[in-house]
Motif scaffolding. Structure first.
Motif, PDB file in Angstrom:
ATOM      1  N   ASP A 110       0.815  -1.213   0.000  1.00  0.00           N
ATOM      2  CA  ASP A 110       0.000   0.000   0.000  1.00  0.00           C
ATOM      3  C   ASP A 110       0.853   1.269   0.000  1.00  0.00           C
ATOM      4  N   VAL A 111       2.113   1.150   0.337  1.00  0.00           N
ATOM      5  CA  VAL A 111       2.958   2.318   0.549  1.00  0.00           C
ATOM      6  C   VAL A 111       4.185   2.337  -0.377  1.00  0.00           C
ATOM      7  N   MET A 112       4.638   1.188  -0.827  1.00  0.00           N
ATOM      8  CA  MET A 112       5.923   1.070  -1.535  1.00  0.00           C
ATOM      9  C   MET A 112       5.972   1.858  -2.842  1.00  0.00           C
ATOM     10  N   GLN A 113       7.181   2.184  -3.221  1.00  0.00           N
ATOM     11  CA  GLN A 113       7.466   2.829  -4.511  1.00  0.00           C
ATOM     12  C   GLN A 113       7.448   1.731  -5.572  1.00  0.00           C
ATOM     13  N   THR A 114       6.650   1.907  -6.626  1.00  0.00           N
ATOM     14  CA  THR A 114       6.536   0.858  -7.634  1.00  0.00           C
ATOM     15  C   THR A 114       7.277   1.185  -8.936  1.00  0.00           C
ATOM     16  N   LYS A 115       7.670   2.433  -9.096  1.00  0.00           N
ATOM     17  CA  LYS A 115       8.459   2.809 -10.278  1.00  0.00           C
ATOM     18  C   LYS A 115       9.901   2.991  -9.828  1.00  0.00           C
ATOM     19  N   PHE A 116      10.787   2.136 -10.318  1.00  0.00           N
ATOM     20  CA  PHE A 116      12.187   2.161  -9.914  1.00  0.00           C
ATOM     21  C   PHE A 116      13.014   1.449 -10.976  1.00  0.00           C
ATOM     22  N   ASP A 117      14.290   1.744 -10.991  1.00  0.00           N
ATOM     23  CA  ASP A 117      15.210   1.100 -11.918  1.00  0.00           C
ATOM     24  C   ASP A 117      15.709  -0.207 -11.321  1.00  0.00           C
ATOM     25  N   LYS A 118      15.850  -1.209 -12.171  1.00  0.00           N
ATOM     26  CA  LYS A 118      16.485  -2.463 -11.787  1.00  0.00           C
ATOM     27  C   LYS A 118      17.271  -2.950 -12.998  1.00  0.00           C
ATOM     28  N   ILE A 119      18.199  -3.854 -12.776  1.00  0.00           N
ATOM     29  CA  ILE A 119      19.036  -4.323 -13.880  1.00  0.00           C
ATOM     30  C   ILE A 119      19.185  -5.834 -13.863  1.00  0.00           C
ATOM     31  N   ASN A 120      19.558  -6.348 -15.024  1.00  0.00           N
ATOM     32  CA  ASN A 120      19.990  -7.724 -15.200  1.00  0.00           C
ATOM     33  C   ASN A 120      21.431  -7.608 -15.683  1.00  0.00           C
ATOM     34  N   PHE A 121      22.399  -8.176 -14.948  1.00  0.00           N
ATOM     35  CA  PHE A 121      23.809  -8.031 -15.313  1.00  0.00           C
ATOM     36  C   PHE A 121      24.088  -8.469 -16.745  1.00  0.00           C
ATOM     37  N   VAL A 122      23.425  -9.527 -17.182  1.00  0.00           N
ATOM     38  CA  VAL A 122      23.664 -10.056 -18.531  1.00  0.00           C
ATOM     39  C   VAL A 122      23.200  -9.072 -19.601  1.00  0.00           C
ATOM     40  N   GLN A 123      22.148  -8.331 -19.315  1.00  0.00           N
ATOM     41  CA  GLN A 123      21.553  -7.453 -20.308  1.00  0.00           C
ATOM     42  C   GLN A 123      21.941  -5.983 -20.158  1.00  0.00           C
ATOM     43  N   THR A 124      22.763  -5.640 -19.152  1.00  0.00           N
ATOM     44  CA  THR A 124      23.077  -4.239 -18.882  1.00  0.00           C
ATOM     45  C   THR A 124      24.579  -4.006 -18.966  1.00  0.00           C
ATOM     46  N   THR A 125      24.982  -3.040 -19.762  1.00  0.00           N
ATOM     47  CA  THR A 125      26.403  -2.718 -19.899  1.00  0.00           C
ATOM     48  C   THR A 125      26.912  -1.994 -18.658  1.00  0.00           C
ATOM     49  N   LEU A 126      28.223  -1.999 -18.488  1.00  0.00           N
ATOM     50  CA  LEU A 126      28.828  -1.261 -17.381  1.00  0.00           C
ATOM     51  C   LEU A 126      28.464   0.219 -17.465  1.00  0.00           C
ATOM     52  N   GLU A 127      28.472   0.750 -18.665  1.00  0.00           N
ATOM     53  CA  GLU A 127      28.159   2.167 -18.856  1.00  0.00           C
ATOM     54  C   GLU A 127      26.713   2.467 -18.446  1.00  0.00           C
TER      55      GLU A 127
END
Length: 168
Positions: A88-105
């Protein structure tokens, strides 16, 4: 785009970037808000991940989000903590990553505006956190070891080497 030599040195440290899920405090989306309040108060983190029953990250929760529900114009009350759930309170829009699909940059760009990023696998299951702190430690490693691994030459605007760069 990262310089190949910089990228190589950062990748040497990238294995230590991930703080595994087993070491991360989290709450579940159907937990009572009172439970989350106790967890956040005890661990002293500013924000933690929220997982569903399948261990997928569905939100983020901070102490400020909880205390906002406790404040009225006249008083501070813990009563809402018994009635509300984390979802009921949490933030639902946030960034997350998958190491395999995300570059270091891409990771670095996301960490500019996020103190941490939840890391998920291909099925969306929570694996741990990538923190700005770990990235800064990797950058510190690069700045202190670069000259041990590579020799730099200074080039002028025409692409010609500037003599005497290393003699300083």
């Amino acid at each position: 785009m990262f310089s190949p030599s910089i990228k190589h040195l950062i990748q040497e440290k990238s294995g230590s970037f991930l703080i595994p899920a087993s070491r991360i405090a989290f709450v579940q989306d159907d937990n009572p808000l009172y439970h989350a309040f106790l967890i956040l108060t005890k661990i002293k983190y500013s924000k933690i991940p929220v997982l569903d029953k399948d261990k997928k990250v569905v939100g983020l929760l901070s102490l400020a989000m909880i205390t906002d529900k406790m404040l009225t114009n006249e008083e501070i009350s813990t009563a809402p903590l018994d009635q509300l759930k984390v979802k009921d309170v949490m933030q639902t829009k946030f960034d997350k990553i998958n190491f395999v699909q995300t570059t270091l940059e891409a990771q670095l760009h996301l960490l500019i505006n996020n103190a941490f990023l939840p890391v998920v696998d291909d099925r969306g299951v929570f694996q741990g956190l990538l923190t700005r702190r770990e990235w800064i430690k990797a950058f510190n490693y690069v700045t202190h070891t670069y000259d041990k691994h590579y020799k730099s030459i200074k080039m002028n605007y025409t692409g010609t080497e500037v003599p005497g760069f290393w003699e300083h």
